[in-house]
Motif scaffolding. Structure first.
Motif, PDB file in Angstrom:
ATOM      1  N   ILE A   1       0.837  -1.203   0.000  1.00 23.07           N
ATOM      2  CA  ILE A   1       0.000   0.000   0.000  1.00 23.07           C
ATOM      3  C   ILE A   1       0.871   1.252   0.000  1.00 23.07           C
ATOM      4  N   LEU A   2       1.889   1.278   0.854  1.00 26.06           N
ATOM      5  CA  LEU A   2       2.744   2.461   0.956  1.00 26.06           C
ATOM      6  C   LEU A   2       3.534   2.713  -0.324  1.00 26.06           C
ATOM      7  N   ASP A   3       3.819   1.668  -1.086  1.00 24.12           N
ATOM      8  CA  ASP A   3       4.543   1.802  -2.354  1.00 24.12           C
ATOM      9  C   ASP A   3       3.627   2.115  -3.533  1.00 24.12           C
ATOM     10  N   SER A   4       2.334   2.048  -3.313  1.00 27.60           N
ATOM     11  CA  SER A   4       1.367   2.243  -4.391  1.00 27.60           C
ATOM     12  C   SER A   4       1.327   3.700  -4.845  1.00 27.60           C
ATOM     13  N   GLY A   5       1.360   3.909  -6.148  1.00 26.14           N
ATOM     14  CA  GLY A   5       1.248   5.256  -6.704  1.00 26.14           C
ATOM     15  C   GLY A   5      -0.067   5.905  -6.349  1.00 26.14           C
TER      16      GLY A   5
ATOM     17  N   ILE B   1       0.111   7.221  -2.834  1.00 26.82           N
ATOM     18  CA  ILE B   1       0.935   8.429  -2.749  1.00 26.82           C
ATOM     19  C   ILE B   1       0.135   9.654  -3.202  1.00 26.82           C
ATOM     20  N   VAL B   2      -0.602   9.516  -4.296  1.00 26.38           N
ATOM     21  CA  VAL B   2      -1.430  10.636  -4.771  1.00 26.38           C
ATOM     22  C   VAL B   2      -2.520  10.948  -3.748  1.00 26.38           C
ATOM     23  N   LEU B   3      -3.152   9.915  -3.204  1.00 32.79           N
ATOM     24  CA  LEU B   3      -4.177  10.125  -2.177  1.00 32.79           C
ATOM     25  C   LEU B   3      -3.597  10.863  -0.973  1.00 32.79           C
ATOM     26  N   ALA B   4      -2.404  10.489  -0.553  1.00 29.53           N
ATOM     27  CA  ALA B   4      -1.765  11.164   0.581  1.00 29.53           C
ATOM     28  C   ALA B   4      -1.518  12.637   0.267  1.00 29.53           C
ATOM     29  N   ARG B   5      -1.104  12.932  -0.967  1.00 24.85           N
ATOM     30  CA  ARG B   5      -0.885  14.335  -1.361  1.00 24.85           C
ATOM     31  C   ARG B   5      -2.196  15.115  -1.385  1.00 24.85           C
TER      32      ARG B   5
ATOM     33  N   ALA C   1       0.390  21.618  -7.507  1.00 29.85           N
ATOM     34  CA  ALA C   1       1.794  21.258  -7.715  1.00 29.85           C
ATOM     35  C   ALA C   1       2.199  20.085  -6.824  1.00 29.85           C
ATOM     36  N   ILE C   2       1.770  20.107  -5.567  1.00 28.99           N
ATOM     37  CA  ILE C   2       2.097  19.004  -4.653  1.00 28.99           C
ATOM     38  C   ILE C   2       1.411  17.720  -5.104  1.00 28.99           C
ATOM     39  N   ILE C   3       0.136  17.801  -5.450  1.00 26.69           N
ATOM     40  CA  ILE C   3      -0.602  16.614  -5.886  1.00 26.69           C
ATOM     41  C   ILE C   3       0.048  16.007  -7.125  1.00 26.69           C
ATOM     42  N   LEU C   4       0.498  16.847  -8.056  1.00 25.91           N
ATOM     43  CA  LEU C   4       1.113  16.375  -9.301  1.00 25.91           C
ATOM     44  C   LEU C   4       2.618  16.106  -9.166  1.00 25.91           C
ATOM     45  N   ASN C   5       3.161  16.344  -7.968  1.00 29.12           N
ATOM     46  CA  ASN C   5       4.579  16.123  -7.684  1.00 29.12           C
ATOM     47  C   ASN C   5       5.478  16.960  -8.598  1.00 29.12           C
ATOM     48  N   ARG C   6       5.138  18.216  -8.753  1.00 24.65           N
ATOM     49  CA  ARG C   6       5.898  19.148  -9.583  1.00 24.65           C
ATOM     50  C   ARG C   6       6.320  20.343  -8.727  1.00 24.65           C
ATOM     51  N   GLY C   7       7.607  20.556  -8.575  1.00 21.72           N
ATOM     52  CA  GLY C   7       8.085  21.690  -7.782  1.00 21.72           C
ATOM     53  C   GLY C   7       7.585  21.649  -6.351  1.00 21.72           C
TER      54      GLY C   7
ATOM     55  N   LEU D   1       4.146  19.251   5.297  1.00 25.92           N
ATOM     56  CA  LEU D   1       4.593  19.852   4.045  1.00 25.92           C
ATOM     57  C   LEU D   1       6.093  19.640   3.847  1.00 25.92           C
ATOM     58  N   ALA D   2       6.854  19.761   4.929  1.00 21.53           N
ATOM     59  CA  ALA D   2       8.299  19.518   4.841  1.00 21.53           C
ATOM     60  C   ALA D   2       8.573  18.062   4.446  1.00 21.53           C
ATOM     61  N   LEU D   3       7.837  17.136   5.037  1.00 23.62           N
ATOM     62  CA  LEU D   3       8.001  15.735   4.665  1.00 23.62           C
ATOM     63  C   LEU D   3       7.631  15.499   3.201  1.00 23.62           C
ATOM     64  N   ALA D   4       6.592  16.141   2.717  1.00 19.65           N
ATOM     65  CA  ALA D   4       6.209  16.001   1.313  1.00 19.65           C
ATOM     66  C   ALA D   4       7.342  16.478   0.400  1.00 19.65           C
ATOM     67  N   ALA D   5       7.973  17.576   0.759  1.00 18.30           N
ATOM     68  CA  ALA D   5       9.098  18.094  -0.041  1.00 18.30           C
ATOM     69  C   ALA D   5      10.262  17.110  -0.027  1.00 18.30           C
ATOM     70  N   VAL D   6      10.572  16.576   1.143  1.00 23.15           N
ATOM     71  CA  VAL D   6      11.670  15.603   1.256  1.00 23.15           C
ATOM     72  C   VAL D   6      11.360  14.351   0.435  1.00 23.15           C
ATOM     73  N   LEU D   7      10.171  13.814   0.606  1.00 24.82           N
ATOM     74  CA  LEU D   7       9.805  12.561  -0.078  1.00 24.82           C
ATOM     75  C   LEU D   7       9.658  12.748  -1.578  1.00 24.82           C
ATOM     76  N   SER D   8       9.330  13.954  -2.030  1.00 22.57           N
ATOM     77  CA  SER D   8       9.207  14.176  -3.472  1.00 22.57           C
ATOM     78  C   SER D   8      10.547  14.009  -4.170  1.00 22.57           C
ATOM     79  N   GLN D   9      11.616  14.188  -3.444  1.00 26.92           N
ATOM     80  CA  GLN D   9      12.957  14.021  -4.016  1.00 26.92           C
ATOM     81  C   GLN D   9      13.326  12.545  -4.203  1.00 26.92           C
ATOM     82  N   LYS D  10      12.573  11.670  -3.575  1.00 30.05           N
ATOM     83  CA  LYS D  10      12.868  10.244  -3.621  1.00 30.05           C
ATOM     84  C   LYS D  10      11.995   9.486  -4.619  1.00 30.05           C
ATOM     85  N   THR D  11      11.063  10.200  -5.276  1.00 30.12           N
ATOM     86  CA  THR D  11      10.173   9.513  -6.241  1.00 30.12           C
ATOM     87  C   THR D  11      10.533   9.873  -7.651  1.00 30.12           C
TER      88      THR D  11
END
Length: 132
Positions: A8-12, A15-19, A69-75, A122-132
């Motif tokens: 579940i945690l690896d599911s795309g 991840i979108v739902l979490a955003r 932008a966060i939902i789409l993982n852009r910037g 929000l900080a965690l979202a920024a950090v994790l976006s760098q790993k996807t």
């Protein structure tokens, strides 16, 4: 960790739902500002933010644009940073718990603490976006 949880945690989709859930407070507020513009502009002015129509417009664009932008993982770093700054600024403007007493002070303190926790998300979202 159980395999099902890892899956579940690896599911795309997850991840979108979490955003979407992380940004819910921002995009729902942005939509409210759009659909009831004059009321929200008046609220801005009640906080001493003039002209209300301009502050409402800028806030709406920030909330909707950064959420998208966060939902789409852009910037995400920029969007999350902008929302974090916005969120911290709402505390002295709309929730000055130190200037109130009793239940009203407690309510604003609770909101301020929730805002700080949201900034952590929000900080965690920024950090994790760098790993996807």
């Amino acid at each position: 960790m159980p395999r099902i949880i890892a899956t579940i945690l690896d599911s795309g989709i997850f991840i979108v739902l979490a955003r979407v859930l992380l940004t819910l407070v921002f995009w729902s507020s942005g939509l409210a500002k759009l659909f009831d513009f004059s009321t929200n502009a008046a609220i801005m002015e009640s906080f001493g933010l003039h002209p209300g129509w301009l502050v409402n417009t800028i806030t709406m664009i920030l909330q909707l644009g950064a959420s998208l932008a966060i939902i789409l993982n852009r910037g995400v770093w920029l969007a999350a940073g902008a929302l974090a700054v916005f969120t911290i600024l709402t505390i002295p403007i709309a929730h000055p718990f130190w200037a109130k007493e009793g239940e009203e002070a407690f309510r604003d303190l609770t909101v301020a603490l929730e805002h700080v926790s949201l900034i952590g998300g929000l900080a965690l979202a920024a950090v994790l976006s760098q790993k996807t």
